[in-house]
Design a protein around this motif. Structure first.
Motif, PDB file in Angstrom:
ATOM      1  N   LEU A 129       1.027  -1.511   0.024  1.00 54.07           N
ATOM      2  CA  LEU A 129      -0.052   0.041  -0.100  1.00 54.07           C
ATOM      3  C   LEU A 129       0.883   1.231  -0.042  1.00 54.07           C
ATOM      4  O   LEU A 129       0.668   2.082  -0.620  1.00 54.07           O
ATOM      5  CB  LEU A 129      -0.884   0.001   1.064  1.00 54.07           C
ATOM      6  N   GLY A 130       2.105   1.140   0.825  1.00 52.67           N
ATOM      7  CA  GLY A 130       2.733   2.344   0.893  1.00 52.67           C
ATOM      8  C   GLY A 130       3.382   2.602  -0.560  1.00 52.67           C
ATOM      9  O   GLY A 130       3.573   3.921  -0.891  1.00 52.67           O
ATOM     10  N   VAL A 131       4.020   1.341  -1.219  1.00 53.33           N
ATOM     11  CA  VAL A 131       4.538   1.628  -2.486  1.00 53.33           C
ATOM     12  C   VAL A 131       3.635   2.170  -3.455  1.00 53.33           C
ATOM     13  O   VAL A 131       3.641   3.073  -4.253  1.00 53.33           O
ATOM     14  CB  VAL A 131       5.107   0.441  -2.819  1.00 53.33           C
ATOM     15  N   VAL A 132       2.287   1.700  -3.578  1.00 50.97           N
ATOM     16  CA  VAL A 132       1.295   2.185  -4.585  1.00 50.97           C
ATOM     17  C   VAL A 132       0.972   3.615  -4.274  1.00 50.97           C
ATOM     18  O   VAL A 132       0.771   4.358  -5.157  1.00 50.97           O
ATOM     19  CB  VAL A 132      -0.126   1.280  -4.271  1.00 50.97           C
ATOM     20  N   VAL A 133       0.568   4.131  -3.034  1.00 46.36           N
ATOM     21  CA  VAL A 133       0.770   5.517  -2.611  1.00 46.36           C
ATOM     22  C   VAL A 133       1.679   6.427  -3.006  1.00 46.36           C
ATOM     23  O   VAL A 133       1.688   7.531  -3.681  1.00 46.36           O
ATOM     24  CB  VAL A 133       0.561   5.838  -1.238  1.00 46.36           C
TER      25      VAL A 133
END
Length: 814
Positions: free
Chosen positions: A567-571
């Motif tokens: 999720l952090g990478v996607v954001v």
């Protein structure tokens, strides 16, 4: 002290001549040698130049030239001579007497990325800097000292660079350091198995005309390939002594230090200054510029005229910046432009391309006479491994498998030593609790210090496991392959392939990851990478994930970890796309990155790196986290209320609002104690702060205590857990804290968290504003406080939106 610091009538004794080349040779020929007395006579009417008396004759030097001569007072020189007569050497080791000033050698380690500079630095200085097998590990100069045979070596490990051109922050840093600091000896570290590429930087250092030694590092790789190099002959051809070394074992280091001393004392037979012959058209332009430079008496002796001339022909921006301050710049520019026109007209290419080709031609010719290549076993093994890890079918699955394995080991394997540390901290807390009298001091030590710091230190094993995986990927050379396979994907996101390395490093800590963005040549890609890096979950957030996923999702810990990191990478990716589209222009910087051969990381290097991280974490425990824990405890303790201070009506109303089970299972004194503790916390300074913020976070069902922990995380994300411990249980026991977070409150009838709010809380912690150290690094690296403010506001807004969405979705399934 420098010669230029003397006042009229004062006398000093020369200890060292700085500078280089013709200047250094000239002043030494005139008698400016170590041990010679010099008296300052007077300044010229305009304070420059300065007249000195030396050996019964008078000589004048400009102030800038006198500044390059180090001196000490006559009394200090007398003490130095006396000291030299009483130097004791026991068991082959130097004693602890101060080293005479003239026996201090300033050394700069210069070389390409992946050449082993930092390993050499660690051996020589006894430091424990991390070594990585990819570009950009050393992002600033690191210094250390050692004593050897009566000398003190001040060693500086400069960032890895492929040349002395001002095209990246590393190259600019190295170029400025060598110009401004003028080290006594440059140690040019080259990889023995990749000489042709490494010696290009050597050719530029030769142009600078500095005292230099070449460390032929990783010599075992040359031997393993059954290649032979006549390095002594090569050294004579280059005019620079060459010493084979194996930095990771220490082999050849003593010989290298002996050679440095010889070069410093001007008694090495291989040392001589050479000019790398260039094409006639280039040499004509260089000669014209050099002649013009020599006419201008204001040009600093720190610069080699030939080096400046070559760089000016190449239109190097840093050299242009330096020379623009001189009155004759426009004349030099005219000569340069005329020479470049001639070069392009007669050779059909620009000066940059011709000079690079000529230097590589010189290198090839030198190696043709001295190097016999053998079998390349390392290249073969690298090709075999790359067949799988960079394959379009297997590359991504292998990378994702390694990431999942890293998170699984962090959560599952780390839980065992975590329990041992937790037991020890609990035992310590119990012993102190039994031996101390009740009062504020006991509350401070047990609830504030041990409850705060002890609740965070138990997560040390998890963090060490994470760093062990990152260290392995860096040291083995796999990290560079990750950047390679991710380049196309990163380019579609508006980033550079090299951006992936700082993002992966962010899994450890965002601060060095942000600093490592200096390897990215494109300014826009570098800024975007810096701004999105805080979305990559650093190791400081691990204690929060372990606590809540263990409490609410014990069977799915590894999946929760992986999901949060994804999720952090996607954001980060979405943010990069937004920034590229609306803020920064399109980036067309090419992807040029070295893919070093695979190397098996040594256990010593891995353990050293893990110990270094453990030490940093423990220092953090004893520093910012300790202070923050005490501060949080004080805010929750004051103003302090005694039981008699609480209105009886409040106690009665609070008991009447308690769940029937609580009233039935406790006597009146126990119920009264529950109300007193709740009143103390809710009416403390911290309680008022939390209640002020609580309405904003209420949509995610975050209580005021939860809000306080989030605010405390601005100091360091580990403090979030210690704050929860202080507020909910006043203890260091994370198992007790985990149980308390899932347990229904005996006063309110509600648990602090449920599965949905716990998941939303982890998402919020993942995305909201970074710690102070990270914000400071962003401001420093971008050169603007506006980017720091942007990260605080934008990240917190994104965190609120996504945690709210996650909470609303999760509440449907719980």
């Amino acid at each position: 002290m420098r010669l230029s610091d003397l006042n009229p009538g004062e006398t000093g004794v020369i200890t060292k001549i700085l500078g280089h080349g013709a200047f250094r040779k000239r002043v030494m020929e005139m008698g400016f040698v170590k041990g010679r007395e010099v008296t300052m006579i007077l300044n010229a009417p305009l304070q420059d130049p300065i007249k000195f008396r030396l050996m019964d004759y008078e000589v004048s030097l400009r102030k800038s030239e006198a500044h390059l001569i180090e001196i000490i007072s006559y009394d200090e020189w007398e003490r130095h001579l006396e000291h030299e007569l009483h130097i004791d050497v026991e068991n082959g080791e130097e004693n602890n007497h101060p080293v005479p000033h003239d026996k201090i050698i300033n050394i700069a380690l210069v070389g390409n990325p992946n050449c082993g500079k930092t390993s050499l630095f660690n051996i020589v200085s006894g430091a424990h800097e991390h070594v990585g097998n990819y570009a950009g590990v050393t992002v600033g100069a690191k210094s250390g000292t050692m004593k050897y045979k009566g000398y003190q070596f001040n060693v500086v490990d400069l960032p890895g660079t492929y040349s002395l051109s001002a095209y990246s922050p590393e190259e600019l840093y190295v170029m400025r350091y060598l110009r401004e600091e003028t080290p006594d000896v440059i140690v040019n570290v080259v990889v023995a198995s990749n000489l042709e590429r490494n010696l290009y930087l050597t050719s530029e250092l030769i142009d600078m005309n500095r005292s230099m030694v070449i460390a032929l590092n990783m010599y075992d790789e040359l031997e393993k390939n059954k290649s032979t190099l006549e390095y002594k002959q090569l050294g004579k051809m280059l005019g620079v002594p060459i010493v084979p070394t194996k930095a990771y074992t220490g082999w050849g280091i003593d010989n290298l230090l002996d050679t440095i001393i010889e070069v410093y004392e001007l008694r090495n037979p291989d040392t001589r200054h050479i000019h790398i012959k260039l094409r006639t058209e280039i040499e004509d332009g260089v000669r014209q510029l050099v002649d013009s430079f020599k006419i201008d008496s204001t040009l600093s002796p720190k610069f080699s005229p030939r080096y400046l001339a070559i760089k000016m022909l190449e239109k190097d921006p840093e050299v242009e910046r330096i020379l623009k301050d001189y009155p004759n710049y426009h004349e030099w520019e005219r000569i340069r432009n005329r020479a470049n026109e001639k070069i392009e007209r007669e050779l059909g290419d620009d000066a940059n391309a011709i000079i690079a080709a000529e230097k590589y031609g010189f290198i090839q010719g030198a190696l043709a006479e001295t190097l016999q290549n053998g079998k390349t076993e390392t290249e073969n093994s690298t090709k075999i491994i790359d067949t799988f890890v960079t394959n379009k079918l297997f590359g991504f699955p292998i990378f994702l498998l390694i990431m999942w394995l890293m998170f699984w080991a962090t959560f599952q394997i780390g839980s065992y030593p975590m329990e041992w540390i937790e037991m020890f901290v609990g035992w310590l807390s119990g012993k102190l609790g039994e031996s101390m009298a009740d009062g504020p001091l006991k509350d401070l030590i047990l609830d504030g210090i041990i409850g705060g710091v002890g609740g965070v230190i138990v997560f040390l094993p998890n963090i060490l496991i994470l760093y062990a995986f990152i260290s392995f990927m860096e040291d083995s050379g796999y990290m560079a392959r990750v950047a390679f396979i991710m380049d196309k994907l990163m380019h579609k996101m508006g980033l550079h392939g090299k951006s992936f390395i700082p993002l992966v490093m962010g899994f450890g800590c965002n601060v060095p990851a942000i600093m490592s963005t200096r390897i990215i040549e494109s300014q826009s890609s570098r800024l975007i990478t810096i701004l999105i890096n805080p979305f990559v979950s650093c190791s400081a957030r691990i204690p929060i994930y372990v606590l809540l996923s263990g409490a609410f999702f014990p069977k799915y810990g590894a999946w929760i970890f992986t999901g949060l990191y994804i999720l952090g990478v996607v954001v980060a990716v979405v943010t990069a796309k937004i920034l590229r589209k609306f803020w920064f222009k399109r980036d067309e910087t090419p992807f040029v990155m070295e893919l070093p051969p695979y190397r098996i990381p040594t256990a010593k290097a891995t353990v050293r790196n893990m110990w270094s991280k453990a030490k940093q974490y423990l220092q953090k425990m004893g520093g910012i986290i300790l202070i923050a824990s005490i501060f949080i405890w004080a805010l929750s303790y004051f103003p302090h209320f005694n039981p008699e201070d609480i209105p009886q009506q409040y106690i009665s109303e609070a008991i009447s609002e308690m769940p029937p089970e609580t009233v039935a299972n406790h006597d009146s004194d126990e119920l009264r104690e529950l109300v007193v503790n709740e009143y103390q916390q809710s009416n403390s300074i911290l309680g008022h702060i939390g209640k002020f913020v609580e309405p904003v976070m209420q949509p995610m069902d975050f209580g005021w205590k939860t809000c306080c922990s989030l605010l405390a995380g601005c100091a360091a994300k580990e403090v979030v857990v210690s704050t929860l411990g202080v507020l909910y249980v006043g203890d260091d026991d994370t198992e007790l804290l985990a149980d308390r977070l899932t347990k229904t409150s005996e006063i309110t009838g509600h648990a602090p968290f449920n599965a949905a709010s716990a998941l939303a809380f982890m998402v919020f912690v993942l995305l909201y504003f970074p710690c102070i150290a990270t914000v400071t690094a962003i401001v420093k690296e971008t050169g603007s406080w506006k980017y720091g403010a942007f990260v605080i506001l934008y990240n917190t807004m994104i965190a609120w939106i996504l945690s709210f969405v996650v909470y609303r979705i999760a509440i449907l399934f719980t």
